[in-house]
Design an enzyme around this catalytic site. Structure first.
Site, PDB file in Angstrom:
ATOM      1  N   ARG A   1       0.823  -1.222   0.000  1.00 25.49           N
ATOM      2  CA  ARG A   1       0.000   0.000   0.000  1.00 25.49           C
ATOM      3  C   ARG A   1       0.850   1.262   0.000  1.00 25.49           C
ATOM      4  O   ARG A   1       0.480   2.291   0.560  1.00 25.49           O
ATOM      5  CB  ARG A   1      -0.958   0.019   1.193  1.00 25.49           C
TER       6      ARG A   1
ATOM      7  N   LYS B   1       1.412  11.589 -10.898  1.00 26.67           N
ATOM      8  CA  LYS B   1       0.516  10.731 -11.673  1.00 26.67           C
ATOM      9  C   LYS B   1       1.284   9.500 -12.122  1.00 26.67           C
ATOM     10  O   LYS B   1       2.355   9.614 -12.727  1.00 26.67           O
ATOM     11  CB  LYS B   1       0.038  11.462 -12.919  1.00 26.67           C
TER      12      LYS B   1
ATOM     13  N   GLU C   1       7.015  19.896 -24.869  1.00 25.84           N
ATOM     14  CA  GLU C   1       6.418  20.135 -23.543  1.00 25.84           C
ATOM     15  C   GLU C   1       7.081  21.341 -22.857  1.00 25.84           C
ATOM     16  O   GLU C   1       6.433  22.071 -22.105  1.00 25.84           O
ATOM     17  CB  GLU C   1       6.533  18.891 -22.647  1.00 25.84           C
TER      18      GLU C   1
ATOM     19  N   LYS D   1       5.575  23.139 -13.755  1.00 26.78           N
ATOM     20  CA  LYS D   1       4.724  21.978 -13.488  1.00 26.78           C
ATOM     21  C   LYS D   1       4.445  21.873 -11.994  1.00 26.78           C
ATOM     22  O   LYS D   1       3.314  21.607 -11.578  1.00 26.78           O
ATOM     23  CB  LYS D   1       5.377  20.691 -14.002  1.00 26.78           C
TER      24      LYS D   1
ATOM     25  N   GLU E   1      -5.900  16.985  -9.721  1.00 27.58           N
ATOM     26  CA  GLU E   1      -6.503  17.322 -11.000  1.00 27.58           C
ATOM     27  C   GLU E   1      -8.009  17.496 -10.951  1.00 27.58           C
ATOM     28  O   GLU E   1      -8.773  16.766 -11.592  1.00 27.58           O
ATOM     29  CB  GLU E   1      -6.162  16.261 -12.052  1.00 27.58           C
TER      30      GLU E   1
ATOM     31  N   ARG F   1      -5.182  22.094 -13.091  1.00 24.26           N
ATOM     32  CA  ARG F   1      -4.152  21.210 -13.636  1.00 24.26           C
ATOM     33  C   ARG F   1      -4.430  20.892 -15.100  1.00 24.26           C
ATOM     34  O   ARG F   1      -3.525  20.538 -15.854  1.00 24.26           O
ATOM     35  CB  ARG F   1      -4.076  19.921 -12.799  1.00 24.26           C
TER      36      ARG F   1
ATOM     37  N   ASN G   1      -2.786  20.350 -20.228  1.00 23.13           N
ATOM     38  CA  ASN G   1      -3.205  19.633 -21.429  1.00 23.13           C
ATOM     39  C   ASN G   1      -3.274  20.507 -22.673  1.00 23.13           C
ATOM     40  O   ASN G   1      -3.820  20.095 -23.701  1.00 23.13           O
ATOM     41  CB  ASN G   1      -4.556  18.959 -21.195  1.00 23.13           C
TER      42      ASN G   1
ATOM     43  N   HIS H   1      -3.027  19.003 -26.043  1.00 22.88           N
ATOM     44  CA  HIS H   1      -3.128  17.564 -25.865  1.00 22.88           C
ATOM     45  C   HIS H   1      -4.433  16.972 -26.372  1.00 22.88           C
ATOM     46  O   HIS H   1      -4.491  15.778 -26.667  1.00 22.88           O
ATOM     47  CB  HIS H   1      -2.922  17.187 -24.395  1.00 22.88           C
TER      48      HIS H   1
ATOM     49  N   HIS I   1      -3.764  13.991 -28.569  1.00 25.77           N
ATOM     50  CA  HIS I   1      -4.212  12.626 -28.273  1.00 25.77           C
ATOM     51  C   HIS I   1      -5.025  12.039 -29.420  1.00 25.77           C
ATOM     52  O   HIS I   1      -4.910  10.852 -29.720  1.00 25.77           O
ATOM     53  CB  HIS I   1      -5.053  12.613 -26.984  1.00 25.77           C
TER      54      HIS I   1
ATOM     55  N   HIS J   1       4.409  11.155 -28.840  1.00 24.19           N
ATOM     56  CA  HIS J   1       3.537  12.045 -28.071  1.00 24.19           C
ATOM     57  C   HIS J   1       3.859  13.530 -28.260  1.00 24.19           C
ATOM     58  O   HIS J   1       2.980  14.338 -28.574  1.00 24.19           O
ATOM     59  CB  HIS J   1       3.618  11.650 -26.593  1.00 24.19           C
TER      60      HIS J   1
HETATM   61  N1  LIG Z   1       2.819  10.806 -15.348  1.00 26.80           N
HETATM   62  C1  LIG Z   1       2.680  11.905 -16.041  1.00 26.80           C
HETATM   63  O1  LIG Z   1       2.324  12.938 -15.499  1.00 26.80           O
HETATM   64  C2  LIG Z   1       2.998  11.880 -17.501  1.00 26.80           C
HETATM   65  C3  LIG Z   1       3.101  13.083 -18.213  1.00 26.80           C
HETATM   66  C4  LIG Z   1       3.439  13.011 -19.549  1.00 26.80           C
HETATM   67  C5  LIG Z   1       3.691  11.793 -20.157  1.00 26.80           C
HETATM   68  N2  LIG Z   1       3.580  10.647 -19.429  1.00 26.80           N
HETATM   69  C6  LIG Z   1       3.864   9.346 -20.034  1.00 26.80           C
HETATM   70  O2  LIG Z   1       5.241   9.297 -20.387  1.00 26.80           O
HETATM   71  C7  LIG Z   1       5.412   8.358 -21.446  1.00 26.80           C
HETATM   72  C8  LIG Z   1       6.299   8.955 -22.474  1.00 26.80           C
HETATM   73  O3  LIG Z   1       7.565   9.247 -21.878  1.00 26.80           O
HETATM   74  P1  LIG Z   1       8.898   9.223 -22.750  1.00 26.80           P
HETATM   75  O4  LIG Z   1       8.716  10.072 -23.920  1.00 26.80           O
HETATM   76  O5  LIG Z   1      10.027   9.466 -21.844  1.00 26.80           O
HETATM   77  O6  LIG Z   1       8.867   7.732 -23.290  1.00 26.80           O
HETATM   78  P2  LIG Z   1       9.802   6.466 -23.045  1.00 26.80           P
HETATM   79  O7  LIG Z   1       9.944   6.144 -21.615  1.00 26.80           O
HETATM   80  O8  LIG Z   1       9.267   5.406 -23.930  1.00 26.80           O
HETATM   81  O9  LIG Z   1      11.230   6.964 -23.586  1.00 26.80           O
HETATM   82  C9  LIG Z   1      11.387   7.220 -24.949  1.00 26.80           C
HETATM   83  C10 LIG Z   1      12.527   6.377 -25.547  1.00 26.80           C
HETATM   84  O10 LIG Z   1      13.755   6.939 -25.159  1.00 26.80           O
HETATM   85  C11 LIG Z   1      14.596   5.948 -24.579  1.00 26.80           C
HETATM   86  N3  LIG Z   1      15.440   6.646 -23.607  1.00 26.80           N
HETATM   87  C12 LIG Z   1      15.057   7.232 -22.459  1.00 26.80           C
HETATM   88  N4  LIG Z   1      16.088   7.884 -21.902  1.00 26.80           N
HETATM   89  C13 LIG Z   1      17.160   7.715 -22.735  1.00 26.80           C
HETATM   90  C14 LIG Z   1      18.497   8.175 -22.718  1.00 26.80           C
HETATM   91  N5  LIG Z   1      18.952   8.984 -21.750  1.00 26.80           N
HETATM   92  N6  LIG Z   1      19.330   7.772 -23.709  1.00 26.80           N
HETATM   93  C15 LIG Z   1      18.851   6.987 -24.708  1.00 26.80           C
HETATM   94  N7  LIG Z   1      17.589   6.558 -24.793  1.00 26.80           N
HETATM   95  C16 LIG Z   1      16.745   6.920 -23.816  1.00 26.80           C
HETATM   96  C17 LIG Z   1      13.646   4.943 -24.013  1.00 26.80           C
HETATM   97  O11 LIG Z   1      14.232   3.681 -23.856  1.00 26.80           O
HETATM   98  C18 LIG Z   1      12.543   4.944 -25.064  1.00 26.80           C
HETATM   99  O12 LIG Z   1      12.922   4.113 -26.120  1.00 26.80           O
HETATM  100  C19 LIG Z   1       4.011   8.043 -21.953  1.00 26.80           C
HETATM  101  O13 LIG Z   1       3.652   6.751 -21.508  1.00 26.80           O
HETATM  102  C20 LIG Z   1       3.126   9.087 -21.296  1.00 26.80           C
HETATM  103  O14 LIG Z   1       1.811   8.608 -21.039  1.00 26.80           O
HETATM  104  C21 LIG Z   1       3.237  10.684 -18.133  1.00 26.80           C
HETATM  105 ZN   LIG Z   2       2.312  15.609 -22.783  1.00 26.44          ZN
END
Ligand SMILES: NC(=O)c1ccc[n+]([C@@H]2O[C@H](COP(=O)([O-])OP(=O)(O)OC[C@H]3O[C@@H](n4cnc5c(N)ncnc54)[C@H](O)[C@@H]3O)[C@@H](O)[C@H]2O)c1
Ligand SMILES: [Zn+2]
Ligand SMILES: NC(=O)c1ccc[n+]([C@@H]2O[C@H](COP(=O)([O-])OP(=O)(O)OC[C@H]3O[C@@H](n4cnc5c(N)ncnc54)[C@H](O)[C@@H]3O)[C@@H](O)[C@H]2O)c1
Ligand SMILES: [Zn+2]
Lengths: 376, 376
Positions: free
Chosen positions: A130, A152, A194, A235, A245, A249, A253, A256, A260, A275
């Site tokens: 938990r 999140k 972003e 942020k 949210e 918050r 978006n 977005h 999306h 994205h």
């Molecule tokens: N929690 C939140 O508030 C929030 C906000 C925005 C996005 N997200 C989520 O985040 C995800 C997208 O994140 P992302 O763009 O980081 O995607 P990701 O984690 O898939 O990373 C993108 C790619 O880069 C590679 N990578 C990462 N760091 C690296 C580095 N230093 N050197 C080489 N390669 C590297 C990863 O292996 C992957 O192939 C989505 O699932 C989205 O829903 C969450």
């Molecule tokens: Zn985003």
């Protein structure tokens, strides 16, 4: 809340969430310092490090060595890279490994990777016993400026993205800006969308600064650290104002809703659209739509587009490889994302650069005719 | 915090947890009133009812009719009965069904069943869309007096019971005391062990009242309602003092350290031992061990045993059918449950009836010699 310190190369942004308050550290060399930064803040001495197959060969050994030097025992789990990893299947595996590592309530899960690893690991940290402690070591630009801050967490369901998860704030975020050097240019640009977003929401000066300094941000060094620190602070401010949210918050978006819809329309195929690219096109559309609704000047939309184009981001639907479904189907995706009440939609619109707002009475009919114009 | 109202046959216990405050209603006919009780408190008009195969044929139609009459649309999911249902497999299924029913953040999951259904459904409610609303309609005595109150939710892992879950408080608890008439005598008695526990923790007068009135509690009517209301109030008081179990909430584990060890020793085989039976034996052991440590009089242990025996609960390890593993293995199970630090254990001990306390320096060596005496 202007807590960005500039004493050393490392910046600190504090997120003042009461008993869930935490620090975001931003700068070079933080992975090498991770063990001591963690040990000075959190009691436990056991960690489960979750990472992916791209990041592991680059940074896992360095992180583990740093933990080891600080007297922290660590297990690790290396997962496939990519969005598909945000699934129940991998969640079950991670929970199992965290329990196997005997991580207790004062010990921690460490996410070493992009947003995918952060979202999945944070969710596991939120539900094992938990809730155990959680440290983010974001390695993509997107995760450093967005997903690692705010608590999140979650996975995807066949009903949609991020539909299963919890709010679970990290205890510490270590954004090592050096590791961005190994990120592909395309992923860096996607994260940059972003960064620009924070300017467009409510920081017109920051947007102007980015227009002048984006090359330095891409090159690395102090401009990059500055851009990331401003983004994290932005942020953090929004999260503190609305942790769960319920209102403001939603401004995060910006771009977005369209973004999306485009991601859904390309079936989340990252070879066609990632994205941040969807967000880039979406932000231009949001500014153009605001101009169409006579809320903002078309010049602002042109300025936004010019900047995103300059850094190499796509800004038009027509730039997405392959065929997009017709405007009506994009509208369906928007309606599903947002829910239409009496023909009205909630949307993030703008009165100009840095003057975004939440509009909850946008006529769906206007959106559809706009989309038809843009994507005949 | 003496908020038990006695205006009608239905009692109300308020749980004052700030923005997570809620009511527990206790009395006859509450399933028939469920729709209106929910509709008057929660905005949403969509529900997913989760129940099990024993409870569904008895009460699902009545609950759905009541929801329907209040304008609440409901989907339902009927799961296998029993502890094995607290698994990731069923969690995934429930989350999927809740999303399919288009339950949004102001709509709700309703748990109709015992603690198994409550724990599983509450967990699903806590993670779908990072939290939707949650209504408990507990149907076993154990769930009415214990598991439905307090917000602990979860499932089991191969590493142990309840190791995966979240704190997610319900928005309303409706304990319909009529439905206990269909509960097996054995299950009723098992739940009763937890009722007696509240007396033994810190309510000596309540324990004395139970000694005199237990037949009326078993028979139903106002004594039953009174016993359940006092129990809910007792649990609510502890939860309000320590929502996330950092300290005093541990008192609720009186009898549970020994009890859990016995459950593990019988491989959670309910034909041999159900939870409340383990707690019954465990509470007697806790009192005997406290006497052995010269903390309490042996007369108190005898009085506890006499009462639990009178209601038909087992009070000795030798009453468990089949062969128990040797004392050393029971001790291993205890050590795993509790963690031994420098040969010391945390244990709930007592200075007498209604005078329990958290002891964090119990020598493991004393526990093992005690167990060897009791189970040679
Ligand atoms: N929690 C939140 O508030 C929030 C906000 C925005 C996005 N997200 C989520 O985040 C995800 C997208 O994140 P992302 O763009 O980081 O995607 P990701 O984690 O898939 O990373 C993108 C790619 O880069 C590679 N990578 C990462 N760091 C690296 C580095 N230093 N050197 C080489 N390669 C590297 C990863 O292996 C992957 O192939 C989505 O699932 C989205 O829903 C969450
Ligand atoms: Zn985003
Ligand atoms: N969340 C908490 O704080 C908490 C506290 C204590 C126990 N628990 C959990 O509760 C569970 C045990 O709860 P339980 O004893 O209610 O078990 P249960 O849900 O398995 O119910 C016991 C049996 O009684 C049946 N049943 C329930 N109501 C009935 C009715 N009215 N008529 C006929 N049959 C009925 C069920 O189908 C089941 O076969 C365990 O998993 C335990 O971990 C949780
Ligand atoms: Zn119990």
């Amino acid at each position: 809340m202007n807590t960005i310190a500039s004493a050393s190369a490392v910046r600190k942004v504090h997120v003042p969430l009461g008993e869930r308050a935490y620090d975001i550290m931003i700068g070079p060399g933080l992975i090498a310092r991770a063990g001591s930064e963690i040990a000075s803040r959190i009691k436990g001495r056991k960690a489960a490090v979750i990472t992916d197959e791209h990041v592991a060969p680059l940074y896992l050994d360095a992180l583990k060595a740093s933990l080891d030097a600080a007297g922290i025992a660590s297990a690790d789990v290396v997962l496939p890279a990519g969005e598909k990893t945000k699934s129940f299947e991998h969640l079950i595996n991670v929970c199992d490994k965290v329990l196997e590592a005997r991580v207790e309530r004062n010990d921690y899960v460490i996410a070493l990777g992009g947003g995918v690893i952060g979202d999945l690991s944070g969710f596991a940290a939120g539900i094992v016993r938990r809730g155990v402690r959680f440290v983010q070591v974001p390695t993509s630009l997107l995760s450093q400026v967005d997903s690692s801050v705010g608590g999140k967490t979650g996975i995807n369901s066949r009903h949609g993205k991020n539909l299963i998860g919890v709010f679970h704030q990290p205890d510490l975020v270590l954004a090592d800006t050096d590791v961005l050097n190994s990120l592909s240019e395309r992923e860096f640009r996607a994260g940059y969308a972003e960064v620009a977003k924070y300017g467009l929401i409510d920081k017109p000066d920051f947007f102007a600064w980015l227009e002048n300094n984006w090359q330095a941000v891409f090159a690395g060094g102090s401009a990059r650290i500055e851009a990331i620190a401003v983004s994290c602070q932005a942020k953090a401010d929004v999260v503190v104002a609305d942790e769960r949210e319920n209102g403001q918050r939603a401004l995060l978006n910006l771009g977005h809703t369209f973004g999306h819809a485009l991601e859904a329309a390309t079936a989340y195929d990252s070879s066609r659209l990632v994205h941040g690219e969807g967000v880039s096109i979406g932000m231009v559309l949001a500014h153009e739509f605001s101009a169409r609704m006579n809320l903002a000047s078309p010049d602002d939309a042109r300025r936004v587009e010019a900047h995103l184009k300059a850094v190499g981001l796509p800004t038009r639907m027509s730039e997405i490889p392959g065929t997009l479904p017709p405007a009506e189907m994009l509208m369906d995706a928007i309606a599903q994302d947002k829910k239409v009440k009496g023909g009205k939609l909630t949307f993030i619109l703008t009165r100009g650069i840095g003057r975004s707002f939440v509009a909850d009475d946008v006529p769906a009919s206007e959106v559809i005719s706009f989309l038809k114009e843009k994507h005949p």
